[in-house]
Design an enzyme around this catalytic site. Structure first.
Site, PDB file in Angstrom:
ATOM      1  N   ASP A  11       0.862  -1.185   0.000  1.00  0.00           N
ATOM      2  CA  ASP A  11       0.000   0.000   0.000  1.00  0.00           C
ATOM      3  C   ASP A  11       0.899   1.235   0.000  1.00  0.00           C
ATOM      4  O   ASP A  11       1.696   1.426   0.927  1.00  0.00           O
ATOM      5  CB  ASP A  11      -0.889  -0.018   1.244  1.00  0.00           C
ATOM      6  CG  ASP A  11      -1.994   1.032   1.198  1.00  0.00           C
ATOM      7  OD1 ASP A  11      -2.192   1.639   0.125  1.00  0.00           O
ATOM      8  OD2 ASP A  11      -2.651   1.244   2.233  1.00  0.00           O
ATOM      9  N   ASP A 106      -2.863   2.537  -6.040  1.00  0.00           N
ATOM     10  CA  ASP A 106      -1.823   2.600  -5.011  1.00  0.00           C
ATOM     11  C   ASP A 106      -1.723   1.362  -4.123  1.00  0.00           C
ATOM     12  O   ASP A 106      -1.002   1.394  -3.123  1.00  0.00           O
ATOM     13  CB  ASP A 106      -2.018   3.841  -4.142  1.00  0.00           C
ATOM     14  CG  ASP A 106      -3.342   3.835  -3.401  1.00  0.00           C
ATOM     15  OD1 ASP A 106      -4.235   3.047  -3.758  1.00  0.00           O
ATOM     16  OD2 ASP A 106      -3.493   4.624  -2.445  1.00  0.00           O
ATOM     17  N   GLU A 107      -2.404   0.279  -4.437  1.00  0.00           N
ATOM     18  CA  GLU A 107      -2.257  -0.922  -3.611  1.00  0.00           C
ATOM     19  C   GLU A 107      -2.525  -2.177  -4.427  1.00  0.00           C
ATOM     20  O   GLU A 107      -3.240  -2.159  -5.427  1.00  0.00           O
ATOM     21  CB  GLU A 107      -3.166  -0.878  -2.386  1.00  0.00           C
ATOM     22  CG  GLU A 107      -4.643  -0.851  -2.699  1.00  0.00           C
ATOM     23  CD  GLU A 107      -5.508  -0.936  -1.441  1.00  0.00           C
ATOM     24  OE1 GLU A 107      -5.168  -1.716  -0.523  1.00  0.00           O
ATOM     25  OE2 GLU A 107      -6.540  -0.239  -1.392  1.00  0.00           O
TER      26      GLU A 107
END
Length: 363
Positions: A11, A106-107
């Protein structure tokens, strides 16, 4: 003996805001809000850790964020820039994982159960991924390591920012016992309220409920809650694409102007990429050189040939591709090399374990 599953959840830390602070040094160390303007009806898309200290969080109305922190800097999102960085990060994931499941820009979940690097240590692999992200993008990420997706997701949030937290197979059940149900991925505020009315405050409380009770109260989700209370999650990591390229990048500790030095660095990367290509029993037809200058401007130059690429081809192509950039005229902070146009073997088989793995050897 069955191979131990090894799952990493990565993350990025305050992703949108961190990209803005990286690209705009004047924003660093200051409360930054990515989203609408203070006088608009917009909401906060992301905020820096400096802004979070004032109680600001994602999805908060920007007008309220301004009242909490009038000195904050408000900027509009640059989604194209975020997508570009996200693509860089995913290519790093593919260097180590056999499966990559993005959840957002983003993860992502990574399955590294069959990764041979670092003697198969998922923790060392996560450290290498974090280090590569830092070196190649200038950003930090937090990682959670465990034997299933549920625990890896929780672990990645335990030590932010720039954190690394692992939960071994013999720790999972005990870890869940003391965890507040509001921290469980998949249990939102409304479900948390319903559970608390039933006296369910922690994972241990949830474990006391039978499958029949949970199914009656929560429908199909009851089975999921029953399992995670026991640290059980058999969901596989599902990739959304077939690997299309293999690549490697390096960020220099100082900017480089010498073309000869840049060529040598790219040839070093070529050896690494070709080794990975051979390990995966793949062949490639296209080579791409990436150059990022000291001012963060970035260009790529590619060449496709009629036969499979080898090191001799790369020794000829790399200098030619560099000539098509401003290398030698502008200082360079990063170079990268990737091979694409990959030909997959007719039958792909997962590598066989060479050693029996003890229960906790994964970590």
């Amino acid at each position: 003996m069955a191979r131990q599953r090894k799952i990493i959840h990565v993350d990025m830390d305050a992703f949108f805001a961190s990209v803005e602070q990286r690209d705009h040094p004047e924003y660093r160390g200051k409360p930054l809000i990515v989203g609408g303007q203070p006088d608009s009806r917009g909401v906060v898309a992301a905020c820096s850790y400096e802004a979070r200290q004032f109680g600001i969080h994602s999805a908060m109305p920007c007008a309220r964020a301004y009242r909490l922190c009038p000195q904050a800097i408000f900027v509009r999102p640059r989604f194209e820039a975020y997508r570009e960085v996200s693509g860089q990060i995913r290519e790093i994931f593919w260097r180590y994982a056999s499966e990559v499941e993005p959840l957002s820009l983003d993860e992502a979940y990574l399955d590294v159960s069959y990764t041979a690097e670092f003697n198969g240590s998922a923790t060392l692999i996560a450290q290498a991924i974090k280090r590569a992200i830092q070196e190649e993008t200038g950003l930090t990420a937090s990682a959670g390591v465990s034997y299933n997706k549920f625990l890896a997701k929780i672990a990645s949030d335990m030590d932010k920012p720039d954190g690394l937290y692992f939960i071994r197979p013999d720790q999972g059940k005990k870890f869940v016992e003391t965890l507040p149900v509001g921290k469980f991925h998949g249990i939102g505020p409304a479900t948390e309220t319903r559970m608390k009315k039933l006296g369910i405050e922690t994972g241990l409380d949830l474990r006391q409920k039978t499958l029949a009770e949970l199914t009656e109260r929560f429908g199909k989700s009851g089975q999921y809650y029953f399992n995670i209370a026991r640290a059980i999650d058999e969901r596989p990591v599902r990739s959304q694409r077939i690997r299309k390229s293999l690549g490697k990048e390096t960020t220099f500790s100082r900017d480089i102007l010498s073309v000869a030095e840049l060529t040598a660095k790219l040839l070093d990367l070529a050896d690494i990429v070709l080794e990975s290509l051979n390990k995966h029993q793949l062949q490639a037809r296209t080579v791409t050189v990436k150059v990022k200058y000291a001012d963060f401007q970035q260009v790529t130059r590619a060449q496709t040939i009629e036969h499979n690429i080898d090191i001799e081809n790369l020794r000829q192509l790399i200098p030619l591709l560099l000539k098509r950039t401003e290398a030698g005229h502008k200082p360079v902070r990063l170079v990268g090399l990737s091979l694409s146009g990959l030909e997959l073997p007719a039958v792909e088989q997962a590598p066989q374990p060479q050693l029996d793995l003890a229960l906790n050897q994964a970590f």
